[in-house]
Design a protein around this motif. Structure first.
Motif, PDB file in Angstrom:
ATOM      1  N   ILE A 144      15.099  28.045  27.749  1.00  0.00           N
ATOM      2  CA  ILE A 144      15.044  26.693  27.191  1.00  0.00           C
ATOM      3  C   ILE A 144      15.430  25.665  28.253  1.00  0.00           C
ATOM      4  O   ILE A 144      14.820  24.584  28.335  1.00  0.00           O
ATOM      5  CB  ILE A 144      15.946  26.582  25.950  1.00  0.00           C
ATOM      6  N   ARG A 145      16.404  25.995  29.080  1.00  0.00           N
ATOM      7  CA  ARG A 145      16.772  25.069  30.149  1.00  0.00           C
ATOM      8  C   ARG A 145      15.613  24.843  31.121  1.00  0.00           C
ATOM      9  O   ARG A 145      15.432  23.734  31.637  1.00  0.00           O
ATOM     10  CB  ARG A 145      18.002  25.593  30.894  1.00  0.00           C
ATOM     11  N   SER A 146      14.823  25.881  31.349  1.00  0.00           N
ATOM     12  CA  SER A 146      13.671  25.709  32.245  1.00  0.00           C
ATOM     13  C   SER A 146      12.656  24.743  31.637  1.00  0.00           C
ATOM     14  O   SER A 146      12.009  23.974  32.357  1.00  0.00           O
ATOM     15  CB  SER A 146      13.014  27.061  32.535  1.00  0.00           C
ATOM     16  N   LEU A 147      12.531  24.756  30.299  1.00  0.00           N
ATOM     17  CA  LEU A 147      11.638  23.805  29.638  1.00  0.00           C
ATOM     18  C   LEU A 147      12.213  22.389  29.697  1.00  0.00           C
ATOM     19  O   LEU A 147      11.462  21.412  29.753  1.00  0.00           O
ATOM     20  CB  LEU A 147      11.424  24.225  28.178  1.00  0.00           C
ATOM     21  N   MET A 148      13.523  22.283  29.706  1.00  0.00           N
ATOM     22  CA  MET A 148      14.148  20.968  29.852  1.00  0.00           C
ATOM     23  C   MET A 148      13.892  20.398  31.250  1.00  0.00           C
ATOM     24  O   MET A 148      13.577  19.211  31.402  1.00  0.00           O
ATOM     25  CB  MET A 148      15.652  21.067  29.591  1.00  0.00           C
ATOM     26  N   THR A 149      14.005  21.236  32.261  1.00  0.00           N
ATOM     27  CA  THR A 149      13.836  20.748  33.632  1.00  0.00           C
ATOM     28  C   THR A 149      12.384  20.401  33.940  1.00  0.00           C
ATOM     29  O   THR A 149      12.116  19.565  34.808  1.00  0.00           O
ATOM     30  CB  THR A 149      14.336  21.793  34.646  1.00  0.00           C
ATOM     31  N   THR A 150      11.439  21.029  33.227  1.00  0.00           N
ATOM     32  CA  THR A 150      10.026  20.718  33.470  1.00  0.00           C
ATOM     33  C   THR A 150       9.509  19.598  32.578  1.00  0.00           C
ATOM     34  O   THR A 150       8.364  19.171  32.727  1.00  0.00           O
ATOM     35  CB  THR A 150       9.152  21.972  33.256  1.00  0.00           C
TER      36      THR A 150
ATOM     37  N   PRO B 269       8.794  16.042  31.758  1.00  0.00           N
ATOM     38  CA  PRO B 269       8.687  14.892  32.670  1.00  0.00           C
ATOM     39  C   PRO B 269       9.672  13.766  32.365  1.00  0.00           C
ATOM     40  O   PRO B 269       9.939  12.931  33.235  1.00  0.00           O
ATOM     41  CB  PRO B 269       7.238  14.430  32.476  1.00  0.00           C
ATOM     42  N   TYR B 270      10.227  13.742  31.148  1.00  0.00           N
ATOM     43  CA  TYR B 270      11.182  12.687  30.797  1.00  0.00           C
ATOM     44  C   TYR B 270      12.607  13.047  31.205  1.00  0.00           C
ATOM     45  O   TYR B 270      13.529  12.266  30.989  1.00  0.00           O
ATOM     46  CB  TYR B 270      11.101  12.382  29.300  1.00  0.00           C
ATOM     47  N   GLN B 271      12.784  14.255  31.734  1.00  0.00           N
ATOM     48  CA  GLN B 271      14.048  14.695  32.334  1.00  0.00           C
ATOM     49  C   GLN B 271      15.256  14.577  31.397  1.00  0.00           C
ATOM     50  O   GLN B 271      16.218  13.862  31.680  1.00  0.00           O
ATOM     51  CB  GLN B 271      14.316  13.914  33.626  1.00  0.00           C
ATOM     52  N   PRO B 272      15.254  15.301  30.294  1.00  0.00           N
ATOM     53  CA  PRO B 272      16.435  15.302  29.422  1.00  0.00           C
ATOM     54  C   PRO B 272      17.611  15.993  30.098  1.00  0.00           C
ATOM     55  O   PRO B 272      17.433  16.950  30.858  1.00  0.00           O
ATOM     56  CB  PRO B 272      15.959  16.090  28.197  1.00  0.00           C
ATOM     57  N   THR B 273      18.795  15.515  29.812  1.00  0.00           N
ATOM     58  CA  THR B 273      20.007  16.179  30.290  1.00  0.00           C
ATOM     59  C   THR B 273      20.630  17.056  29.206  1.00  0.00           C
ATOM     60  O   THR B 273      21.505  17.873  29.498  1.00  0.00           O
ATOM     61  CB  THR B 273      21.047  15.145  30.743  1.00  0.00           C
ATOM     62  N   ALA B 274      20.195  16.881  27.960  1.00  0.00           N
ATOM     63  CA  ALA B 274      20.739  17.668  26.854  1.00  0.00           C
ATOM     64  C   ALA B 274      19.677  17.847  25.779  1.00  0.00           C
ATOM     65  O   ALA B 274      18.745  17.035  25.650  1.00  0.00           O
ATOM     66  CB  ALA B 274      21.970  16.991  26.259  1.00  0.00           C
ATOM     67  N   LEU B 275      19.837  18.915  25.030  1.00  0.00           N
ATOM     68  CA  LEU B 275      18.961  19.213  23.897  1.00  0.00           C
ATOM     69  C   LEU B 275      19.839  19.402  22.668  1.00  0.00           C
ATOM     70  O   LEU B 275      20.759  20.224  22.676  1.00  0.00           O
ATOM     71  CB  LEU B 275      18.153  20.486  24.173  1.00  0.00           C
ATOM     72  N   LEU B 276      19.565  18.634  21.616  1.00  0.00           N
ATOM     73  CA  LEU B 276      20.318  18.750  20.363  1.00  0.00           C
ATOM     74  C   LEU B 276      19.524  19.599  19.381  1.00  0.00           C
ATOM     75  O   LEU B 276      18.377  19.273  19.048  1.00  0.00           O
ATOM     76  CB  LEU B 276      20.582  17.365  19.771  1.00  0.00           C
ATOM     77  N   LEU B 277      20.134  20.680  18.923  1.00  0.00           N
ATOM     78  CA  LEU B 277      19.487  21.578  17.963  1.00  0.00           C
ATOM     79  C   LEU B 277      20.129  21.391  16.600  1.00  0.00           C
ATOM     80  O   LEU B 277      21.341  21.580  16.449  1.00  0.00           O
ATOM     81  CB  LEU B 277      19.626  23.033  18.411  1.00  0.00           C
TER      82      LEU B 277
ATOM     83  N   VAL C   3      19.084  12.602  25.688  1.00  0.00           N
ATOM     84  CA  VAL C   3      19.163  13.676  24.692  1.00  0.00           C
ATOM     85  C   VAL C   3      17.785  13.903  24.074  1.00  0.00           C
ATOM     86  O   VAL C   3      17.162  12.969  23.549  1.00  0.00           O
ATOM     87  CB  VAL C   3      20.186  13.338  23.587  1.00  0.00           C
ATOM     88  N   TRP C   4      17.342  15.146  24.140  1.00  0.00           N
ATOM     89  CA  TRP C   4      16.044  15.547  23.584  1.00  0.00           C
ATOM     90  C   TRP C   4      16.281  16.058  22.160  1.00  0.00           C
ATOM     91  O   TRP C   4      17.135  16.925  21.938  1.00  0.00           O
ATOM     92  CB  TRP C   4      15.447  16.635  24.462  1.00  0.00           C
ATOM     93  N   ILE C   5      15.534  15.532  21.202  1.00  0.00           N
ATOM     94  CA  ILE C   5      15.623  15.997  19.814  1.00  0.00           C
ATOM     95  C   ILE C   5      14.231  16.302  19.272  1.00  0.00           C
ATOM     96  O   ILE C   5      13.235  15.733  19.708  1.00  0.00           O
ATOM     97  CB  ILE C   5      16.306  14.961  18.892  1.00  0.00           C
TER      98      ILE C   5
ATOM     99  N   GLN D  69      17.777   3.286  23.231  1.00  0.00           N
ATOM    100  CA  GLN D  69      16.581   4.117  23.135  1.00  0.00           C
ATOM    101  C   GLN D  69      16.260   4.840  24.438  1.00  0.00           C
ATOM    102  O   GLN D  69      15.639   5.902  24.427  1.00  0.00           O
ATOM    103  CB  GLN D  69      15.387   3.265  22.709  1.00  0.00           C
ATOM    104  N   GLU D  70      16.693   4.277  25.567  1.00  0.00           N
ATOM    105  CA  GLU D  70      16.411   4.906  26.859  1.00  0.00           C
ATOM    106  C   GLU D  70      17.086   6.275  26.980  1.00  0.00           C
ATOM    107  O   GLU D  70      16.705   7.092  27.824  1.00  0.00           O
ATOM    108  CB  GLU D  70      16.875   4.001  28.011  1.00  0.00           C
ATOM    109  N   LYS D  71      18.076   6.518  26.139  1.00  0.00           N
ATOM    110  CA  LYS D  71      18.784   7.801  26.185  1.00  0.00           C
ATOM    111  C   LYS D  71      18.193   8.833  25.226  1.00  0.00           C
ATOM    112  O   LYS D  71      18.734   9.934  25.086  1.00  0.00           O
ATOM    113  CB  LYS D  71      20.268   7.585  25.863  1.00  0.00           C
ATOM    114  N   LEU D  72      17.113   8.473  24.582  1.00  0.00           N
ATOM    115  CA  LEU D  72      16.519   9.335  23.561  1.00  0.00           C
ATOM    116  C   LEU D  72      15.156   9.848  24.008  1.00  0.00           C
ATOM    117  O   LEU D  72      14.312   9.081  24.475  1.00  0.00           O
ATOM    118  CB  LEU D  72      16.367   8.554  22.246  1.00  0.00           C
ATOM    119  N   ILE D  73      14.934  11.165  23.867  1.00  0.00           N
ATOM    120  CA  ILE D  73      13.633  11.794  24.114  1.00  0.00           C
ATOM    121  C   ILE D  73      13.261  12.559  22.852  1.00  0.00           C
ATOM    122  O   ILE D  73      14.071  13.342  22.334  1.00  0.00           O
ATOM    123  CB  ILE D  73      13.689  12.751  25.317  1.00  0.00           C
ATOM    124  N   THR D  74      12.061  12.332  22.345  1.00  0.00           N
ATOM    125  CA  THR D  74      11.665  12.965  21.084  1.00  0.00           C
ATOM    126  C   THR D  74      10.385  13.775  21.222  1.00  0.00           C
ATOM    127  O   THR D  74       9.520  13.477  22.040  1.00  0.00           O
ATOM    128  CB  THR D  74      11.446  11.912  19.978  1.00  0.00           C
ATOM    129  N   SER D  75      10.317  14.819  20.417  1.00  0.00           N
ATOM    130  CA  SER D  75       9.072  15.553  20.171  1.00  0.00           C
ATOM    131  C   SER D  75       9.139  15.981  18.714  1.00  0.00           C
ATOM    132  O   SER D  75      10.226  16.003  18.116  1.00  0.00           O
ATOM    133  CB  SER D  75       8.936  16.763  21.098  1.00  0.00           C
TER     134      SER D  75
END
Length: 656
Positions: A202-208, A210-218, A302-304, A320-326
């Motif tokens: 999962i960390r490898s998917l975070m690093t790839t 393009p929005y460069q999340p530093t954290a993933l919230l599950l 933070v990716w959510i 909002q700049e700290k938020l990444i969504t899918s």
């Protein structure tokens, strides 16, 4: 005689469903008196200046199946279906649910409640606009709202008021407690990837990204359970536990009820260190506080996944700049594709599960003519049969065991009050599943022990045709299920029939029986090899009978004449269909060949398991019910010769 039949139906209707137009209103014994809880909730709303209060049928993780302590909608309304939304004002109370549950709602609710036959949020929002005055407050618990739901509820002239302390909880005096049982880890024999492997994946998917999340919230319960190869028992039928995870590139925060984590599990999770593969255990209730602390740092993102993150956590991630969504987190999309071990053991679980369903069908065939079996007894029997199978951990959902008109309710479950006695004169539908350490199962079969009508036989055959059409279709990898779904309906549509539920959903490895985001709906992800889904077309004739044929299938690569990277479905459910209900004259040669191939596969895979368990009578039953079909005639006649001869008959027919 026709007129007297209508009178009988009306009387049956009055016995089982409420009639609020009468004076006094008629309420069946299954209806729940909700006057006290409504009075107390309205008293809670007054000092908060809330004109309406929304009560979703979910939990803080936006789960489909919820723990008893989260069944707030059921507590307030009496309605126990798995989908719905309730709204209470000072003068009205209304419930929204879909067509699967309309009859159930009429049986369970008293006349304090209006039934809105629509499940869309837009319908709820429009009702609120008409009932709440301009400038009025509409209260809601932000933990029970997804991002998309919140945006759809936004009114034009009213105010959505976030109330983090749930008002229903304030009046629910005997609300169930959280289970005290310890969490458990999966045995090594059923896992291919360790939790450390999954974290790095999962960390490898975070690093790839393009929005460069530093954290993933599950936030979804199955996300954390999958990531750490852990299971719990907080949710009936689902081996989940209350949890959140915040995964960064160098830290892991697991929010859980820490008193349930044993010393052995702490060692397993490396909870005593602070490295990148050490799990820091934090209180479940501290997730908001810790998320706020993390977001307050500079240069964090933070990716959510928006489908399962509640509004209470989302609103903390600012600016909002700290938020990444899918739509879905990378954990859910990764989990959707089974690894080699997961695929193999899930197939094996379905072989053992088939034994239990065959035992049920064989037993019913014997005892139903005597007239002493109820729907509830049949449900108990199939779960008893499953309990004897290796690694069984109980049913995967409440068994749907429905005879005659009850089967017309797509998600009916029997009770002492509503249960019917099974007879040879009615169709019977059983939708059941098991939880095993190596997999989750879900299968539906519809049978008739007497003489089905021509209508019942044609409807069943056309449902079967839909199942076969999806099962044998070939499609490019990356195709969305919604583009395939109509194949399950086409044979029904040709004669003006249809069904009002989805055509399929994902299933997990000792997980939820409805595992998102796999399936045939518009918000499911495209199919790749290694995804398991149900295929379950149906037809329901109100107050008469219901038909559903459900199998689990896995997407597998298929060789085509010119193209590569194409898929088809390989069915892993292994129980024969009722021969009496199949009109082979409606099937194409290709559909009939698929059916015969499927039956040969049942013999090849289930036969040895029946031998292994010493179940000779069950094996004889299976062999009788998986004999190949002939093409000729309008019934499922049996051909005693080989499949080779059937193929020759097809060829001669085509020549003629």
């Amino acid at each position: 005689h026709v007129f007297s039949g209508h009178l009988f139906c009306a009387a049956a209707y009055e016995r089982t469903e409420r009639n609020c137009s009468l004076t006094p209103p008629y309420l069946p014994s299954t209806a729940v008196n909700t006057s006290i809880q409504l009075q107390e909730l309205r008293a809670q709303m007054l000092p908060l200046n809330v004109s309406a209060y929304i009560i979703p049928g979910t939990d803080a993780h936006l789960s489909e199946y919820i723990a008893p302590r989260d069944a707030r909608m059921a507590f307030m309304t009496g309605f126990t279906g798995s989908a719905g939304t309730a709204v209470v004002t000072q003068t009205k109370a209304a419930l929204w649910t879909d067509s699967r549950y309309w009859v159930q709602a009429e049986r369970q609710m008293d006349c304090n409640w209006e039934l809105q036959k629509d499940v869309s949020i837009i319908s709820v929002a429009e009702w609120l606009i008409s009932e709440v005055p301009a400038g009025g407050n509409i209260g809601f618990d932000p933990f029970l709202f997804s991002l998309s739901e919140f945006s759809l509820y936004l009114p034009h002239n009213q105010i959505l008021k976030s109330i983090p302390v749930n008002l229903v909880d304030q009046v629910w005096k005997d609300r169930p407690q959280i289970p005290a049982d310890s969490l458990t880890r999966l045995p090594d024999r059923v896992i291919q990837r360790t939790w450390q492997d999954k974290v790095e994946q999962i960390r490898s998917l975070m690093t790839t990204n393009p929005y460069q999340p530093t954290a993933l919230l599950l936030s979804a319960l199955d996300e954390t359970a999958w990531l750490f190869n852990l299971r719990g028992n907080d949710i009936p039928y689902n081996p989940f536990f209350y949890s959140y995870t915040l995964l960064t590139l160098d830290q892991i925060w697991l929010f859980v009820h820490t008193n349930r984590v044993t010393e052995e599990l702490k060692a397993y999770l490396s909870a005593s260190c602070t490295g990148s593969l050490c799990v820091q255990l934090k209180s479940y209730d501290s997730v908001r506080e810790n998320l706020m602390t993390y977001v307050a740092q500079s240069d964090v993102k933070v990716w959510i996944g928006t489908e399962y993150t509640n509004y209470a956590l989302y609103e903390l991630i600012t600016p909002q700049e700290k938020l990444i969504t899918s739509s879905y987190s990378p954990v859910l999309t990764t989990k959707a594709v089974k690894d080699e071990t997961e695929e193999q053991i899930l197939r094996e679980a379905h072989v053992r599960d088939a034994v239990a369903v065959i035992q049920l069908l064989m037993w019913l065939e014997k005892v139903v003519p005597a007239g002493n079996v109820t729907e509830l007894r049949a449900a108990e029997y199939v779960n008893h049969c499953r309990s004897k199978q290796k690694d069984n951990r109980g049913p995967s959902f409440e068994t749907i065991s429905a005879s005659g008109p009850n089967a017309a309710l797509a998600h009916y479950s029997p009770s002492e009050e509503t249960g019917r006695r099974l007879t040879v004169d009615e169709m019977f539908l059983v939708d059941s599943g098991g939880q095993y350490l190596d997999g989750t199962t879900d299968i539906t079969r519809t049978v008739h022990w007497g003489t089905p009508t021509d209508m019942q036989k044609e409807a069943f055959t056309r449902v079967l045709m839909g199942n076969i059409e999806i099962s044998q279709t070939v499609f490019p990898s990356g195709t969305s299920g919604v583009r395939i779904e109509m194949l399950g309906r086409r044979a029904l549509w040709e004669v003006g029939l249809n069904y009002g539920h989805g055509t399929g959903h994902g299933v997990g490895n000792y997980f939820g029986v409805h595992e998102w985001p796999v399936g045939f709906q518009s918000n499911n992800i495209p199919f790749k090899a290694g995804m398991f889904t149900s295929i379950e077309p149906g037809y329901y004739k109100e107050n008469d009978f219901g038909i559903r044929i459900e199998d689990i299938a896995v997407t597998v690569p298929v060789h085509t004449k010119f193209g590569h990277n194409f898929l088809t479905f390989d069915t892993v459910s292994l129980v024969p269909y009722d021969r009496k209900l199949i009109d082979t004259s409606l099937l194409s040669a290709k559909q009939l060949q698929w059916l015969n191939n499927y039956y040969e596969m049942i013999r090849r895979l289930v036969g040895p398991e029946l031998d292994k368990q010493g179940l000779q009578e069950e094996k004889d039953w299976m062999l009788r019910n998986t004999q190949p079909f002939t093409e000729a005639g309008s019934s499922a006649s049996v051909c005693s010769s080989s499949l080779t001869l059937i193929a020759l008959v097809f060829a001669l027919h085509n020549i003629i």
